[in-house]
Design a protein around this motif. Structure first.
Motif, PDB file in Angstrom:
ATOM      1  N   GLN A 429       7.633  57.308  52.438  1.00  0.00           N
ATOM      2  CA  GLN A 429       8.855  56.855  51.785  1.00  0.00           C
ATOM      3  C   GLN A 429       9.112  57.590  50.468  1.00  0.00           C
ATOM      4  N   GLN A 430       8.066  57.776  49.665  1.00  0.00           N
ATOM      5  CA  GLN A 430       8.244  58.431  48.367  1.00  0.00           C
ATOM      6  C   GLN A 430       8.707  59.869  48.532  1.00  0.00           C
ATOM      7  N   SER A 431       8.087  60.607  49.482  1.00  0.00           N
ATOM      8  CA  SER A 431       8.494  61.996  49.720  1.00  0.00           C
ATOM      9  C   SER A 431       9.890  62.067  50.302  1.00  0.00           C
ATOM     10  N   LEU A 432      10.218  61.087  51.156  1.00  0.00           N
ATOM     11  CA  LEU A 432      11.545  61.055  51.764  1.00  0.00           C
ATOM     12  C   LEU A 432      12.624  60.876  50.700  1.00  0.00           C
ATOM     13  N   GLU A 433      12.406  59.968  49.759  1.00  0.00           N
ATOM     14  CA  GLU A 433      13.370  59.772  48.668  1.00  0.00           C
ATOM     15  C   GLU A 433      13.520  61.046  47.841  1.00  0.00           C
ATOM     16  N   GLN A 434      12.423  61.772  47.673  1.00  0.00           N
ATOM     17  CA  GLN A 434      12.466  63.021  46.909  1.00  0.00           C
ATOM     18  C   GLN A 434      13.276  64.077  47.654  1.00  0.00           C
ATOM     19  N   VAL A 435      13.062  64.178  48.967  1.00  0.00           N
ATOM     20  CA  VAL A 435      13.805  65.151  49.778  1.00  0.00           C
ATOM     21  C   VAL A 435      15.301  64.859  49.729  1.00  0.00           C
ATOM     22  N   VAL A 436      15.656  63.576  49.917  1.00  0.00           N
ATOM     23  CA  VAL A 436      17.069  63.182  49.932  1.00  0.00           C
ATOM     24  C   VAL A 436      17.733  63.498  48.599  1.00  0.00           C
ATOM     25  N   THR A 437      16.992  63.372  47.508  1.00  0.00           N
ATOM     26  CA  THR A 437      17.544  63.679  46.180  1.00  0.00           C
ATOM     27  C   THR A 437      17.924  65.146  46.058  1.00  0.00           C
ATOM     28  N   LYS A 520       9.186  73.389  48.553  1.00  0.00           N
ATOM     29  CA  LYS A 520       7.783  73.449  48.134  1.00  0.00           C
ATOM     30  C   LYS A 520       7.353  72.151  47.455  1.00  0.00           C
ATOM     31  N   ASN A 521       8.229  71.599  46.618  1.00  0.00           N
ATOM     32  CA  ASN A 521       7.887  70.358  45.906  1.00  0.00           C
ATOM     33  C   ASN A 521       7.723  69.170  46.854  1.00  0.00           C
ATOM     34  N   CYS A 522       8.499  69.162  47.940  1.00  0.00           N
ATOM     35  CA  CYS A 522       8.518  68.006  48.838  1.00  0.00           C
ATOM     36  C   CYS A 522       7.465  68.088  49.937  1.00  0.00           C
ATOM     37  N   PHE A 523       7.132  69.307  50.388  1.00  0.00           N
ATOM     38  CA  PHE A 523       6.277  69.439  51.565  1.00  0.00           C
ATOM     39  C   PHE A 523       4.882  70.005  51.263  1.00  0.00           C
ATOM     40  N   LYS A 524       4.649  70.458  50.026  1.00  0.00           N
ATOM     41  CA  LYS A 524       3.390  71.143  49.747  1.00  0.00           C
ATOM     42  C   LYS A 524       2.174  70.232  49.897  1.00  0.00           C
ATOM     43  N   GLY A 525       2.322  68.942  49.689  1.00  0.00           N
ATOM     44  CA  GLY A 525       1.186  68.038  49.787  1.00  0.00           C
ATOM     45  C   GLY A 525       0.934  67.502  51.174  1.00  0.00           C
ATOM     46  N   ASN A 526       1.843  67.780  52.128  1.00  0.00           N
ATOM     47  CA  ASN A 526       1.715  67.240  53.474  1.00  0.00           C
ATOM     48  C   ASN A 526       1.314  68.366  54.427  1.00  0.00           C
ATOM     49  N   LEU A 527       0.006  68.564  54.586  1.00  0.00           N
ATOM     50  CA  LEU A 527      -0.503  69.673  55.407  1.00  0.00           C
ATOM     51  C   LEU A 527      -0.130  69.506  56.877  1.00  0.00           C
ATOM     52  N   GLU A 528      -0.133  68.278  57.349  1.00  0.00           N
ATOM     53  CA  GLU A 528       0.201  68.023  58.759  1.00  0.00           C
ATOM     54  C   GLU A 528       1.638  68.423  59.048  1.00  0.00           C
ATOM     55  N   LEU A 529       2.533  68.100  58.126  1.00  0.00           N
ATOM     56  CA  LEU A 529       3.944  68.449  58.301  1.00  0.00           C
ATOM     57  C   LEU A 529       4.152  69.960  58.199  1.00  0.00           C
ATOM     58  N   LEU A 530       3.462  70.597  57.271  1.00  0.00           N
ATOM     59  CA  LEU A 530       3.554  72.058  57.152  1.00  0.00           C
ATOM     60  C   LEU A 530       3.073  72.739  58.423  1.00  0.00           C
ATOM     61  N   LYS A 531       2.000  72.201  59.026  1.00  0.00           N
ATOM     62  CA  LYS A 531       1.490  72.770  60.282  1.00  0.00           C
ATOM     63  C   LYS A 531       2.522  72.617  61.388  1.00  0.00           C
ATOM     64  N   MET A 532       3.209  71.461  61.428  1.00  0.00           N
ATOM     65  CA  MET A 532       4.248  71.246  62.427  1.00  0.00           C
ATOM     66  C   MET A 532       5.387  72.245  62.244  1.00  0.00           C
ATOM     67  N   LEU A 533       5.792  72.456  60.998  1.00  0.00           N
ATOM     68  CA  LEU A 533       6.864  73.413  60.718  1.00  0.00           C
ATOM     69  C   LEU A 533       6.452  74.834  61.098  1.00  0.00           C
ATOM     70  N   GLU A 534       5.224  75.172  60.821  1.00  0.00           N
ATOM     71  CA  GLU A 534       4.737  76.512  61.178  1.00  0.00           C
ATOM     72  C   GLU A 534       4.775  76.728  62.690  1.00  0.00           C
ATOM     73  N   ASP A 535       4.371  75.712  63.453  1.00  0.00           N
ATOM     74  CA  ASP A 535       4.373  75.820  64.917  1.00  0.00           C
ATOM     75  C   ASP A 535       5.794  75.971  65.446  1.00  0.00           C
ATOM     76  N   VAL A 536       6.719  75.160  64.890  1.00  0.00           N
ATOM     77  CA  VAL A 536       8.120  75.247  65.329  1.00  0.00           C
ATOM     78  C   VAL A 536       8.711  76.594  64.958  1.00  0.00           C
TER      79      VAL A 536
END
Length: 558
Positions: A429-437, A520-536
């Motif tokens: 939720q916290q990262s999502l609010e940051q992304v939306v901002t 970078k600010n929103c996704f750098k701490g989420n390694l699982e999400l970065l891996k998903m983006l890399e695969d896509v």
């Protein structure tokens, strides 16, 4: 209007107060086990007469809960018996008086007019006997007693001073304010319960006629109704519609009663009713109440709308005067209703009017710049989609909001996007609010180039609505992306990688752009999400390259 603040918040607000209070919120002495029913009732009643944060007027006059509590404490310390105008007792009393005033404004004029003329149907001997007294009428007496109680309630209720944003609670000032107002005399004269001490029927008729003075309470009725609607949560539009209908019918009803009352006033003054009177010529005394009322209502409506009835021409001067007054009032009333209707219409259509004014300016701009027709159509199409025929300045509105409120609004606006984009669903939720901002909305028209292959990529896109086509650099269409898709992430995931495809809007598309720094600010701490983006990104790069190789090979073979 909902309460803007509460001392104790609901569970949904996320705060449960655990601070122990040394005194109750009401500041009244605490209840004792030895208290009987009367003491408990007295304390509850006193509490209901204090200022309440649940009364919508409290939030209009006072900006904080502390100020309300201070007012409440001062009220208790003073040991005053005055009822606070912003108390819950007063709020429920105004609901009750709304019903009473509606009844009074319809009953009193009808009782004054149609009930008085009934004596003309009796023969002379019987009528002489009836002149001495009038039978007791419980409903009429009850209405007048309630009105007398309301007069007493006014003396024991404080009143607000809107300009100074204060409430007067001193009894002498309350009495002076009420007695010097226009309401006091009309309330007293229209609330006299005559049957107990007035035996002469002519005097009774005169007192009943004073019920017409209650018309000055019409603004009070609408004030009470508006306040009651706020507490009950009824929409203001509904109140406005009911108010306009009620005003119209009250005007017709009162003039119907007055038209029937005028010949009776002549009888009261001169002891006779002329045969030339329209009441006598229409044989109204022979009809029942409902038939009389309908005829008078029909006549009053005709006079208000300035329609002259040949079959009911008047020759009596009093009746001519009341017709002239009705004609004049009718013209003013029609003008008032027309202005009111136009005002309501313009209020509801104000944003549409601003939109078409803006479109006129845009057309003048396009004409002055000599833009080609296809560009003019695109510009108009953009404005139509952007504002949906209701123009408003979003920047001016959002500039006044706090960052927290902006974030909540953005999250709500982008809720559909968040639900449809699988990538965002994996964010906390916290990262999502940051992304939306960080998201920035953009609109692309059909055939607009959103991403050009070979260009430097500095952002990625989330597709909120619409359809885009993915093309290889050589011109081969790969696929379509629709609501909830995202694209442009390859250049962000792979360092120094330029855009690998062209993205073109097929229809009007609303997209949200997220730049590199925010990414970078929103996704750098989420390694699982970065891996998903890399695969896509790798999969899409492979597919695009495959289509590109096939298309180039086919082109070279030709």
């Amino acid at each position: 209007m909902k309460n803007l603040f509460r001392l104790e918040k609901n569970e949904s607000d996320g705060h449960k107060c655990t601070v122990k209070r040394r005194e109750s919120k009401s500041f009244l002495p605490p209840r004792s086990v030895e208290d009987g029913f009367f003491q408990s009732w007295r304390r509850s009643f006193k509490k209901s007469t204090l200022i309440s944060e649940h009364n919508p007027q409290s939030t209009e006059y006072f900006r904080s809960m502390a100020e309300i509590l201070r007012m409440r404490k001062d009220h208790v310390i003073s040991k005053s018996c005055i009822i606070h105008p912003f108390s819950m007792f007063r709020a429920f009393y105004e609901m009750w008086m709304t019903v009473v005033l509606i009844i009074v404004l319809f009953y009193m004029p009808a009782d004054s007019a149609f009930d008085l003329y009934e004596h003309e149907e009796s023969d002379e001997d019987d009528f002489e006997e009836e002149l001495h007294s009038e039978p007791f009428r419980p409903f009429s007496f009850l209405i007048r007693v309630i009105c007398m109680v309301d007069i007493l309630m006014t003396f024991f209720t404080g009143y607000p001073v809107k300009k100074r944003r204060k409430v007067v609670m001193k009894p002498s000032k309350i009495a002076k304010h009420y007695i010097l107002s226009i309401y006091f005399v009309s309330d007293i004269l229209s609330a006299i319960p005559e049957p107990f001490f007035i035996k002469n029927h002519n005097t009774q008729r005169l007192i009943n006629a004073l019920g017409f003075l209650k018309v000055v309470r019409l603004p009070t009725l609408f004030f009470y109704a508006s306040r009651s609607a706020e507490i009950l949560g009824i929409r203001s539009v509904t109140i406005q519609v009911i108010k306009n209908i009620l005003i119209t019918y009250i005007v017709f009803h009162w003039f119907a009663c007055i038209h029937y009352m005028v010949p009776q006033i002549r009888y009261f003054m001169y002891g006779e009713v002329l045969a030339e009177s329209w009441v006598i010529k229409a044989d109204l005394p022979e009809l029942d109440f409902f038939s009389k009322y309908v005829v008078c209502l029909y006549r009053a409506a005709g006079c208000i709308f300035c329609i002259n009835f040949e079959e009911s021409q008047v020759v009596v001067w009093e009746e001519k005067m009341i017709e002239i007054v009705t004609f004049i009032f009718g013209k003013v009333f029609i003008f008032y209703i027309t202005v009111l209707f136009m005002h309501q219409l313009l209020n509801q259509r104000s944003l549409e009017i601003k939109y078409f004014e803006t479109i006129s300016q845009v057309k003048a701009y396009m004409s002055q710049k000599h833009l080609p027709m296809h560009m003019q159509l695109k510009l108009l199409q953009f404005y139509d989609y952007k504002y949906n025929k209701k123009f408003f300045k979003e920047r001016n509105i959002s500039s006044l909001l706090s960052d927290k409120l902006k974030g909540e609004i953005n999250l709500n606006v982008c809720s559909k996007l968040v639900q449809s984009v699988a990538l965002l669903a994996h964010l906390p939720q916290q990262s999502l609010e940051q992304v939306v901002t960080y998201l920035k909305a953009e609109i692309y028209l059909p055939n607009d180039l959103i991403i050009k292959s070979g260009s430097v990529g500095d952002c990625m896109y989330f597709l909120a609505s619409g359809t885009v086509a993915v093309w290889t650099p050589s011109g081969k269409e790969v696929c379509h992306l629709q609501d909830g898709a995202y694209f442009g992430e390859i250049s962000l995931m792979i360092k120094d990688k330029r855009r690998t495809a062209n993205i073109v809007a097929i229809e009007i598309c609303e997209v949200y752009k997220l730049d590199r720094r925010a990414f970078k600010n929103c996704f750098k701490g989420n390694l699982e999400l970065l891996k998903m983006l890399e695969d896509v990104a790798a999969e899409r790069l492979e597919i695009t390259q495959m289509f590109e190789d096939i298309h180039v090979k086919a082109f070279l073979e030709k």
